[in-house]
Design a protein around this motif. Structure first.
Motif, PDB file in Angstrom:
ATOM      1  N   ALA A 193       0.794  -1.080  -0.166  1.00  0.00           N
ATOM      2  CA  ALA A 193       0.136  -0.006  -0.029  1.00  0.00           C
ATOM      3  C   ALA A 193       0.895   1.226   0.294  1.00  0.00           C
ATOM      4  O   ALA A 193       0.778   2.320  -0.844  1.00  0.00           O
ATOM      5  N   THR A 194       1.952   1.326   1.090  1.00  0.00           N
ATOM      6  CA  THR A 194       2.864   2.373   0.955  1.00  0.00           C
ATOM      7  C   THR A 194       3.508   2.697  -0.493  1.00  0.00           C
ATOM      8  O   THR A 194       3.630   3.713  -0.781  1.00  0.00           O
ATOM      9  N   THR A 195       4.071   1.456  -1.189  1.00  0.00           N
ATOM     10  CA  THR A 195       4.686   1.689  -2.369  1.00  0.00           C
ATOM     11  C   THR A 195       3.654   2.271  -3.644  1.00  0.00           C
ATOM     12  O   THR A 195       4.111   3.271  -4.016  1.00  0.00           O
ATOM     13  N   THR A 196       2.538   1.569  -3.384  1.00  0.00           N
ATOM     14  CA  THR A 196       1.652   2.159  -4.547  1.00  0.00           C
ATOM     15  C   THR A 196       1.223   3.577  -4.500  1.00  0.00           C
ATOM     16  O   THR A 196       1.300   4.264  -5.341  1.00  0.00           O
ATOM     17  N   GLN A 197       1.207   3.870  -3.033  1.00  0.00           N
ATOM     18  CA  GLN A 197       0.787   5.559  -2.947  1.00  0.00           C
ATOM     19  C   GLN A 197       1.902   6.437  -3.119  1.00  0.00           C
ATOM     20  O   GLN A 197       1.688   7.388  -3.839  1.00  0.00           O
TER      21      GLN A 197
END
Length: 353
Positions: A193-197
């Motif tokens: 989720a962090t990487t995608t954001q």
């Protein structure tokens, strides 16, 4: 006037999973005729051979063209345009063209080339797909934060100047119409989720960020973006300017200023192997010991008619039997790719032991 043939540019750093993504696309093309232009980095056309080994109709040999005269963004006039023209002049034209750039190619000059008069009325850029190694990005490799990359590479003698690799990564994001966070299966939910954001924040408005494992995405997600990217270059700003002036006579004899010289590749050849598992362990150990970025190729296994394909990124290795050797010599051939200064002799010794 007949409709323009759509072309998808697949870019991304070494080992992000471009070939795997394209292989999956070909195997799920649902009858769509896809032609490939592959810009191989190294002395052995491994990517082309891996894709020829798909075993599906859309993988006909004549539909795969390789550009091995160096980085595609530096050989647009003498290499890429003539290859594209050859494809466009065929009677059985493809439904879609997919271009796999080497990990070192800047996407912007390539997309800009689609404005050339010789091809602009016949082909259009459907979209630029940038493949990102999710776990590597989460670990801070080739991140948007150049300082973090510099810190990671503090031991590197090349670090008395700006880090071209991080700027190259920014250029790949800036040009993207879709960003694929690959290897999602190797990340926990929070990291993913962090990487995608983070990637979403670093991209232009409207760019889709999707997650994939082993490059498995539906063809209809990847193809049919209809962005006509070549008409929208001002939005795809380059961090690393490429000495390009529209009024110049398309002179590409510029300096290679985007990190090409920081990489080298060579081929290691050996006889058949007897134990694939032991050999995979040997490859992983060699990669760790010598800080090899990428290793890919084929192995001949004693008693097996099929060729064993190996693709290693960092210490992670994927292998599978893909096709019979046929008349090809039963040899093991591996391309080793890394930053300049690899101890070639020691690596050859380790891989052939």
């Amino acid at each position: 006037m007949p409709a323009k043939i759509p072309a998808t540019v697949v870019t991304g750093f070494l080992g992000a999973g471009k070939t795997t993504l394209i292989r999956h696309m070909l195997q799920n093309a649902n009858g769509k005729r896809i032609a490939l232009i592959i810009n191989e980095f190294g002395d052995l056309g491994v990517d082309g051979d891996i894709l020829r080994g798909c075993g599906v109709e859309s993988c006909r040999d004549e539909d795969i063209m390789e550009l091995s005269n160096g980085c595609i963004c530096c050989t647009v006039a003498e290499d890429f345009i003539p290859t594209l023209e050859k494809l466009l002049e065929r009677e059985d034209k493809p439904d879609h063209i997919v271009i796999e750039t080497s990990g070192l190619a800047l996407p912007q000059p390539l997309v800009r080339a689609f404005n050339w008069p010789a091809i602009s009325t016949r082909v259009t850029v459907d979209g630029v797909v940038t493949v990102v190694d999710g776990p590597a990005h989460h670990a801070g490799t080739f991140a948007h934060d150049v300082a973090a990359v510099d810190a990671q590479r503090a031991q590197d003698e090349n670090l008395d100047h700006e880090t071209p690799l991080s700027e190259l990564f920014e250029d790949q994001l800036a040009c993207a119409d879709m960003i694929v966070v690959n290897k999602a299966d190797l990340m926990d939910e929070g990291a993913l989720a962090t990487t995608t954001q983070t990637l979403s924040d670093a991209s232009r408005p409207g760019v889709r960020v999707v997650q994939a494992s082993m490059g498995a995405l539906p063809t209809e997600v990847l193809l049919g973006l209809e962005t006509a990217a070549e008409t929208d270059m001002s939005a795809r700003h380059e961090v690393h300017h490429h000495h390009h002036d529209e009024d110049e006579d398309h002179d590409h004899n510029h300096e290679h200023e985007h990190g090409h010289d920081e990489f080298e590749s060579f081929v290691v050849t050996r006889d058949e192997i007897t134990d694939p598992k032991a050999f995979a362990d040997q490859v992983v150990e060699t990669i760790r010991a010598h800080d090899i970025l990428r290793l890919k190729g084929f192995a001949a296994v004693t008693g097996k008619p099929m060729r064993l394909t190996l693709q290693a990124v960092g210490p992670r290795i994927d292998s599978y039997f893909d096709q019979p050797f046929g008349t090809a010599p039963r040899q093991t051939r591996l391309v080793v790719i890394g930053q300049t200064g690899l101890d070639r002799e020691a690596i050859e010794k380790a891989l052939t032991a």
